[in-house]
Design an enzyme around this catalytic site. Structure first.
Site, short mmCIF file in Angstrom:
data_model
loop_
_atom_site.label_atom_id
_atom_site.label_comp_id
_atom_site.label_asym_id
_atom_site.label_seq_id
_atom_site.Cartn_x
_atom_site.Cartn_y
_atom_site.Cartn_z
N GLU A 245 -11.41 -3.38 -13.20
CA GLU A 245 -10.04 -3.62 -13.68
C GLU A 245 -9.24 -4.27 -12.57
OE1 GLU A 245 -8.89 -3.52 -16.66
OE2 GLU A 245 -10.88 -2.94 -17.30
N CYS A 279 -0.19 -3.80 -10.75
CA CYS A 279 -1.05 -4.77 -11.44
C CYS A 279 -0.34 -5.34 -12.66
CB CYS A 279 -2.37 -4.13 -11.84
SG CYS A 279 -2.13 -2.63 -12.79
P1 NAD Z 1 -8.52 -5.08 -3.11
O1 NAD Z 1 -9.41 -5.73 -4.11
O2 NAD Z 1 -8.24 -5.78 -1.85
O3 NAD Z 1 -9.14 -3.66 -2.69
C1 NAD Z 1 -9.49 -2.69 -3.66
C2 NAD Z 1 -10.61 -1.82 -3.10
O4 NAD Z 1 -11.80 -2.62 -2.97
C3 NAD Z 1 -10.33 -1.27 -1.71
O5 NAD Z 1 -10.83 0.05 -1.64
C4 NAD Z 1 -11.12 -2.20 -0.80
O6 NAD Z 1 -11.51 -1.64 0.42
C5 NAD Z 1 -12.33 -2.47 -1.66
N1 NAD Z 1 -13.06 -3.70 -1.34
C6 NAD Z 1 -12.62 -4.81 -0.68
N2 NAD Z 1 -13.60 -5.73 -0.59
C7 NAD Z 1 -14.69 -5.20 -1.19
C8 NAD Z 1 -16.02 -5.67 -1.44
N3 NAD Z 1 -16.41 -6.88 -1.05
N4 NAD Z 1 -16.88 -4.86 -2.12
C9 NAD Z 1 -16.48 -3.65 -2.55
N5 NAD Z 1 -15.25 -3.14 -2.34
C10 NAD Z 1 -14.35 -3.91 -1.67
O7 NAD Z 1 -7.17 -4.68 -3.88
P2 NAD Z 1 -5.85 -3.99 -3.29
O8 NAD Z 1 -5.12 -4.95 -2.43
O9 NAD Z 1 -6.14 -2.63 -2.76
O10 NAD Z 1 -5.03 -3.76 -4.64
C11 NAD Z 1 -4.25 -4.73 -5.23
C12 NAD Z 1 -4.94 -5.39 -6.40
O11 NAD Z 1 -5.37 -4.40 -7.33
C13 NAD Z 1 -4.00 -6.31 -7.18
O12 NAD Z 1 -4.69 -7.47 -7.55
C14 NAD Z 1 -3.65 -5.48 -8.42
O13 NAD Z 1 -3.25 -6.27 -9.51
C15 NAD Z 1 -4.94 -4.74 -8.66
N6 NAD Z 1 -4.75 -3.51 -9.42
C16 NAD Z 1 -5.26 -3.44 -10.70
C17 NAD Z 1 -5.06 -2.30 -11.48
C18 NAD Z 1 -5.58 -2.20 -12.89
O14 NAD Z 1 -5.70 -1.10 -13.40
N7 NAD Z 1 -5.87 -3.30 -13.54
C19 NAD Z 1 -4.36 -1.21 -10.94
C20 NAD Z 1 -3.88 -1.31 -9.62
C21 NAD Z 1 -4.08 -2.46 -8.88
#
Ligand code: NAD
Length: 502
Positions: A245, A279
């Site tokens: 998501e 998000c």
């Molecule tokens: P991010 O993708 O940078 O990080 C999310 C998680 O993924 C973190 O725990 C991070 O360490 C991990 N991660 C990073 N690189 C990775 C990889 N290569 N493999 C596996 N894991 C990895 O996102 P963020 O900055 O923490 O959050 C913001 C984003 O999340 C925004 O785009 C927002 O829209 C989205 N978001 C979506 C929802 C939803 O339910 N749709 C809810 C909240 C936030």
């Protein structure tokens, strides 16, 4: 400085390398945390595999008992944990508390569902057969979560996964490890058996190690960039499943029949709550020409005034951005919009010194940035998620079909809202907007756990939360039992075993 640990196989485990969590409003250090490695993840996955056999043998209500203890704690400690959320991720205090309330609701739903029917009784063509759809846990579930709902989202992933009989390995966001530590303490206090819940702190490399490991399901919430790479990688492994998501480029449509007394606050809440770091935050306002000038005047006046400041202060509407790199990203998108030739209406990218509260000089401050532009398919600023208080006003002429075409003109499909007093316009939008979460006469924010919460198109595959996530953490078995001494086949298939004539 207080040091923290991973939680693996029932033990608090130190790490060699550490990182520091900082309060984004002040720069104050909140503690040091171990940076998880591939080996930490491998140990956690082994422990979760080992614990799975016993955990799955417990009844649903017995597994849920552990989560009821967590629920009680979340209810009793909402204020304290809400303040922790605010200190670590900068959301203003009512949002910090709402994060805990949402977590409690999710845990309540999952634990309560432990006493609800699971699976189906299905009719068979053959009267002597009983047919069922039964569910069983998939095994070890890897959970990777973002920073912006640091207590609620981990429970979206883990509460249902655990009650369904899976064990978990969780990698929290690197920006909010202290909130993660508090969740691990809740699990420990609830007495969850060793290896059933494992937490490895750290960065993207630890998340990637979970994706590469033998976990059966990966639950990911975060950016599209990371989510798409996980979906591609896991999609190539038969039997493995990824529920991803991600973000959106969400819009509020304000039609010529909108009540502007509702439209303006709905747009302000959609665009600026959580400093645009939801998000579902709206970065596009698509406004009919008949009401455009008045809407613009009122929205701009509000954007100039919204209170940016100390998130612990109840008078604050917008706290800081999460980290310096993110402030840089928002600044760059504001610059990009200018370079792309938009008309800037409000620019609070750099706050004045007197707007920054004393003692908060090291916070990652940014205020609203609002601009207007005709729709242009080539503008990056109106198609890419900024994840900040960066908002485009797009004027449209014509009918609701045109407004919905503009709403749909992004690769994303997470959240959106329509403001109109005309039910025909609302129903057209409801039926044609390409969205996972859609609202009428409301801001495009809100996540009640008993509703689905997921996107379409590039935003996600719609598994979370609550009921829908069950599909991502269970297998279905079609189980058929014969109550007769004879074998009778469906579809008229012969059950005779014919033999060669002598
Ligand atoms: P991010 O993708 O940078 O990080 C999310 C998680 O993924 C973190 O725990 C991070 O360490 C991990 N991660 C990073 N690189 C990775 C990889 N290569 N493999 C596996 N894991 C990895 O996102 P963020 O900055 O923490 O959050 C913001 C984003 O999340 C925004 O785009 C927002 O829209 C989205 N978001 C979506 C929802 C939803 O339910 N749709 C809810 C909240 C936030």
């Amino acid at each position: 400085m207080a040091s923290h640990a991973h939680y693996i196989d029932g033990e608090w485990v130190e790490g060699e390398e550490t990182f520091v969590s900082e309060n984004p409003a002040t720069g104050e250090s909140l503690g040091a945390f171990p940076r998880g490695t591939e080996e930490d993840v491998a140990t956690a996955v082994d422990a979760a595999e080992e614990a799975f056999e016993e955990w799955r043998e417990l009844s649903y209500p017995n597994r849920a008992e552990y989560l009821w203890d967590v629920y009680e704690e979340l209810k009793a400690r909402t204020d304290e944990l809400g303040e922790l959320v605010t200190r670590e991720c900068g959301k203003e205090i009512s949002e910090g508390q709402a994060d805990i309330v949402e977590a409690a609701h999710m845990v309540e739903w999952a634990a309560g569902n432990g006493r609800h029917p699971h699976g189906d009784v299905v009719p068979s063509e053959i009267a002597a057969k009983d047919a069922y759809m039964r569910r069983s846990p998939r095994g070890v579930v890897g959970c990777i979560t973002p920073w912006n709902f640091p207590i609620a989202i981990p429970f979206w992933h883990m509460a249902v996964a655990l009650v369904e009989g899976n064990t978990v390995v969780w990698k929290p966001a690197e920006q909010t490890p202290k909130c993660a530590h508090a969740i691990a303490e809740l699990m420990v206090d609830a007495g969850i058996p060793d290896g059933v819940f494992n937490m490895v702190q750290g960065f993207g490399d630890a998340g990637a190690a979970i994706v590469d490991s033998d976990v059966e399901s990966v639950l990911f919430t975060g950016s599209a960039e990371v989510g798409h790479s996980i979906a591609n990688e896991v999609g190539g492994t038969p039997g493995k499943l990824a529920a991803c998501e991600m973000g959106g480029k969400n819009a509020v449509v304000v039609t010529e029949h909108a009540d502007l007394d509702l439209a303006v606050p709905a747009a302000v809440l959609s665009s600026f709550k959580t400093t645009g770091q939801r998000c579902v935050s709206s970065e596009r306002l698509i406004v009919h020409t008949d009401v455009y000038d008045e809407f613009k005047e009122r929205f701009v006046a509000a954007a100039e005034k919204v209170a940016v400041g100390d998130p612990l202060d109840e008078g604050t509407f917008m706290g800081p951005l999460i980290e310096p790199e993110h402030r840089e990203k928002v600044r760059k998108y504001n610059d990009l919009a200018r370079e792309e030739g938009v008309e800037v209406l409000v620019d609070r990218t750099e706050l004045d010194d007197d707007e920054i509260p004393d003692g908060h000089e090291d916070g990652h401050w940014v205020g609203p940035f609002v601009y207007e532009t005709p729709y242009d398919p080539d503008l990056r600023c109106i198609h890419e998620e900024v994840f900040g208080p960066h908002v485009a006003l797009i004027e449209y002429d014509g009918d609701i079909e045109h407004a919905v075409d503009l709403q749909n003109a992004t690769p994303y499909g997470l959240a959106g809202s329509i403001i109109s007093e005309d039910y025909r316009q609302i129903n057209y939008y409801r039926d044609h907007a390409e969205l996972g979460l859609a609202y009428g006469n409301l801001p495009c924010i809100g996540a009640e756990v008993q509703l689905p919460f997921g996107g379409v198109k590039k935003s996600g595959n719609g598994y979370p939360s609550a009921r829908e996530i069950i599909e991502a953490v269970t297998e279905r078995t079609a189980w058929t039992l014969n109550n007769s001494k004879d074998i009778e086949m469906a579809q008229g298939l012969s059950a005779d075993i014919k033999v060669e004539e002598e």
